[in-house]
Design a protein around this motif. Sequence first.
Motif, PDB file in Angstrom:
ATOM      1  N   GLY A 105       0.743  -1.371  -0.164  1.00 22.24           N
ATOM      2  CA  GLY A 105      -0.069   0.055  -0.080  1.00 22.24           C
ATOM      3  C   GLY A 105       0.793   1.351  -0.059  1.00 22.24           C
ATOM      4  N   ALA A 106       2.194   1.167   0.727  1.00 27.63           N
ATOM      5  CA  ALA A 106       2.709   2.306   0.781  1.00 27.63           C
ATOM      6  C   ALA A 106       3.749   2.438  -0.417  1.00 27.63           C
ATOM      7  CB  ALA A 106       3.764   2.278   2.021  1.00 27.63           C
ATOM      8  N   MET A 107       3.940   1.444  -1.287  1.00 22.62           N
ATOM      9  CA  MET A 107       4.624   1.223  -2.543  1.00 22.62           C
ATOM     10  C   MET A 107       3.986   2.033  -3.529  1.00 22.62           C
ATOM     11  SD  MET A 107       7.159  -1.435  -4.087  1.00 22.62           S
ATOM     12  CE  MET A 107       5.768  -2.720  -4.028  1.00 22.62           C
ATOM     13  N   ILE A 108       2.567   1.618  -3.756  1.00 21.56           N
ATOM     14  CA  ILE A 108       1.576   2.123  -4.416  1.00 21.56           C
ATOM     15  C   ILE A 108       0.978   3.566  -4.415  1.00 21.56           C
ATOM     16  CG2 ILE A 108      -0.404   1.543  -5.685  1.00 21.56           C
ATOM     17  CD1 ILE A 108       0.024  -1.515  -5.350  1.00 21.56           C
ATOM     18  N   GLY A 109       0.596   3.472  -3.033  1.00 24.58           N
ATOM     19  CA  GLY A 109       0.276   5.069  -2.611  1.00 24.58           C
ATOM     20  C   GLY A 109       1.138   6.046  -2.516  1.00 24.58           C
ATOM     21  N   GLY A 110       2.400   5.689  -2.328  1.00 17.91           N
ATOM     22  CA  GLY A 110       3.560   6.653  -2.362  1.00 17.91           C
ATOM     23  C   GLY A 110       3.616   7.412  -3.390  1.00 17.91           C
ATOM     24  N   THR A 111       3.106   6.986  -4.748  1.00 15.41           N
ATOM     25  CA  THR A 111       3.241   7.918  -5.759  1.00 15.41           C
ATOM     26  C   THR A 111       2.164   8.809  -6.104  1.00 15.41           C
ATOM     27  OG1 THR A 111       2.210   6.414  -7.128  1.00 15.41           O
ATOM     28  CG2 THR A 111       4.396   5.731  -6.935  1.00 15.41           C
ATOM     29  N   ILE A 112       1.071   8.641  -5.067  1.00 16.65           N
ATOM     30  CA  ILE A 112       0.012   9.522  -5.242  1.00 16.65           C
ATOM     31  C   ILE A 112      -0.070  10.608  -4.004  1.00 16.65           C
ATOM     32  CG2 ILE A 112      -2.443   9.651  -5.486  1.00 16.65           C
ATOM     33  CD1 ILE A 112      -0.937   8.750  -8.277  1.00 16.65           C
ATOM     34  N   SER A 113      -0.360   9.781  -3.061  1.00 15.10           N
ATOM     35  CA  SER A 113      -0.702  10.188  -1.573  1.00 15.10           C
ATOM     36  C   SER A 113       0.259  10.137  -0.623  1.00 15.10           C
ATOM     37  CB  SER A 113      -2.183   9.881  -1.232  1.00 15.10           C
ATOM     38  OG  SER A 113      -2.283   8.791  -1.098  1.00 15.10           O
ATOM     39  N   GLY A 114       1.325   9.216  -0.893  1.00 14.02           N
ATOM     40  CA  GLY A 114       2.156   8.790   0.524  1.00 14.02           C
ATOM     41  C   GLY A 114       1.821   7.662   0.986  1.00 14.02           C
ATOM     42  N   GLY A 115       0.695   7.141   0.620  1.00 13.30           N
ATOM     43  CA  GLY A 115       0.388   5.744   1.246  1.00 13.30           C
ATOM     44  C   GLY A 115       0.439   5.676   2.708  1.00 13.30           C
ATOM     45  N   ALA A 116      -0.052   6.585   3.434  1.00 13.18           N
ATOM     46  CA  ALA A 116      -0.054   6.523   4.709  1.00 13.18           C
ATOM     47  C   ALA A 116      -1.189   5.570   5.383  1.00 13.18           C
ATOM     48  CB  ALA A 116      -0.503   7.827   5.291  1.00 13.18           C
ATOM     49  N   MET A 117      -2.218   5.466   5.003  1.00 12.78           N
ATOM     50  CA  MET A 117      -3.222   4.386   5.336  1.00 12.78           C
ATOM     51  C   MET A 117      -3.489   4.535   6.878  1.00 12.78           C
ATOM     52  SD  MET A 117      -1.499   1.072   3.525  1.00 12.78           S
ATOM     53  CE  MET A 117       0.007   1.332   3.720  1.00 12.78           C
ATOM     54  N   ASN A 118      -3.124   5.731   7.489  1.00 15.92           N
ATOM     55  CA  ASN A 118      -3.166   5.770   8.850  1.00 15.92           C
ATOM     56  C   ASN A 118      -3.182   7.118   9.226  1.00 15.92           C
ATOM     57  OD1 ASN A 118      -2.773   5.923  11.649  1.00 15.92           O
ATOM     58  ND2 ASN A 118      -1.389   4.189  11.750  1.00 15.92           N
ATOM     59  N   PRO A 119      -4.184   7.731   9.910  1.00 16.21           N
ATOM     60  CA  PRO A 119      -4.315   9.241   9.979  1.00 16.21           C
ATOM     61  C   PRO A 119      -3.142   9.598  11.257  1.00 16.21           C
ATOM     62  CG  PRO A 119      -6.406   8.352  10.206  1.00 16.21           C
ATOM     63  CD  PRO A 119      -5.662   7.457   9.865  1.00 16.21           C
ATOM     64  N   ALA A 120      -2.836   8.858  11.986  1.00 20.38           N
ATOM     65  CA  ALA A 120      -1.823   9.143  13.033  1.00 20.38           C
ATOM     66  C   ALA A 120      -0.409   9.247  12.391  1.00 20.38           C
ATOM     67  CB  ALA A 120      -1.829   7.950  14.048  1.00 20.38           C
ATOM     68  N   ARG A 121      -0.280   8.619  11.646  1.00 23.04           N
ATOM     69  CA  ARG A 121       0.890   8.400  10.472  1.00 23.04           C
ATOM     70  C   ARG A 121       1.286   9.708  10.351  1.00 23.04           C
ATOM     71  NH1 ARG A 121       4.315   9.759   7.832  1.00 23.04           N
ATOM     72  NH2 ARG A 121       5.403   8.913   6.017  1.00 23.04           N
ATOM     73  N   VAL A 122       0.201  10.395   9.728  1.00 24.31           N
ATOM     74  CA  VAL A 122       0.684  11.922   9.188  1.00 24.31           C
ATOM     75  C   VAL A 122       0.367  12.910  10.224  1.00 24.31           C
ATOM     76  CG1 VAL A 122      -0.267  13.324   7.287  1.00 24.31           C
ATOM     77  CG2 VAL A 122      -0.402  10.847   6.930  1.00 24.31           C
ATOM     78  N   PHE A 123      -0.428  12.600  11.234  1.00 27.31           N
ATOM     79  CA  PHE A 123      -0.662  13.819  12.111  1.00 27.31           C
ATOM     80  C   PHE A 123       0.496  14.043  13.034  1.00 27.31           C
ATOM     81  CE2 PHE A 123      -2.541  15.305  16.259  1.00 27.31           C
ATOM     82  CZ  PHE A 123      -3.355  16.385  15.733  1.00 27.31           C
ATOM     83  N   GLY A 124       1.204  13.172  13.392  1.00 28.55           N
ATOM     84  CA  GLY A 124       2.264  13.382  14.313  1.00 28.55           C
ATOM     85  C   GLY A 124       3.372  14.166  13.489  1.00 28.55           C
ATOM     86  N   PRO A 125       3.771  13.772  12.443  1.00 26.15           N
ATOM     87  CA  PRO A 125       4.929  14.683  11.824  1.00 26.15           C
ATOM     88  C   PRO A 125       4.328  15.911  11.523  1.00 26.15           C
ATOM     89  CG  PRO A 125       5.181  12.482  10.907  1.00 26.15           C
ATOM     90  CD  PRO A 125       3.708  12.396  11.720  1.00 26.15           C
ATOM     91  N   ALA A 126       2.984  15.993  11.301  1.00 31.21           N
ATOM     92  CA  ALA A 126       2.303  17.266  10.804  1.00 31.21           C
ATOM     93  C   ALA A 126       2.459  18.375  11.887  1.00 31.21           C
ATOM     94  CB  ALA A 126       0.976  17.150  10.320  1.00 31.21           C
ATOM     95  N   ILE A 127       2.298  17.605  13.012  1.00 27.76           N
ATOM     96  CA  ILE A 127       2.147  18.496  14.376  1.00 27.76           C
ATOM     97  C   ILE A 127       3.682  19.224  14.643  1.00 27.76           C
ATOM     98  CG2 ILE A 127       2.110  18.420  16.972  1.00 27.76           C
ATOM     99  CD1 ILE A 127      -0.680  18.925  15.840  1.00 27.76           C
TER     100      ILE A 127
END
Length: 228
Positions: A171-193
Amino acid sequence: MKAYKKYMAELVGAFTLVFIAAGAVCADFYLRREGGQGLGLLGISIAYGVVMIVVIYATSYISGSHVNPAVTISFWISKRMDPNTAIMYILSQITGAIIAGLALKVLFPEALNTVYLGTCMLSPGVSIGRGILMEFIVTFFLVFTVYGTLVDKRATAGFAGVAIGMVTLFGAMIGGTISGGAMNPARVFGPAIASGQFTHHYVWWIGPILGGIVAGFVYDQLFADVRK
């Protein structure tokens, strides 16, 4: 088991997941800056998938290894978890993710304003709708696999970690080319904060949460053992 142990397992699990997954992006930046090849999308995806395997085997017997608000919300909606417990799980996951983001800020200061400490971003030219759709699809696969391996008692014991880790990697490999392939709000929220980068941040909440809810509904309606 004391409830606080489950919450601490979710916190530590989310911290580990975000630190390694986002940290791989930071490490890739540092390597490329020094003229190296870097980890690349494949290397970053492998790091994400492998740390998911590790976290599942380390904490699944304590908390079920959600480490992901999309998973917890899906369990909540499908009535596998009461609202109060679900809220505590999500708060624990977000707390662990924020701590991970702050740790990365200290360790990789030059990644703060460049790769935003591994915060996911939409690729150039990618619309918000495409980003949400990608996160919806890859999270659907992830949560569907969680139901089929960790939840369903008919599943072969011991293989959940590998199965979920592999679907995370792909999922990360395929999604990485479009959206980063996070699949997890916390995966993005922590670094965003930690980095202050919130551009189109809702993409990584809407897509994964909807994907998780639909995955739970599909599994319950089509594949769950109705005799339970």
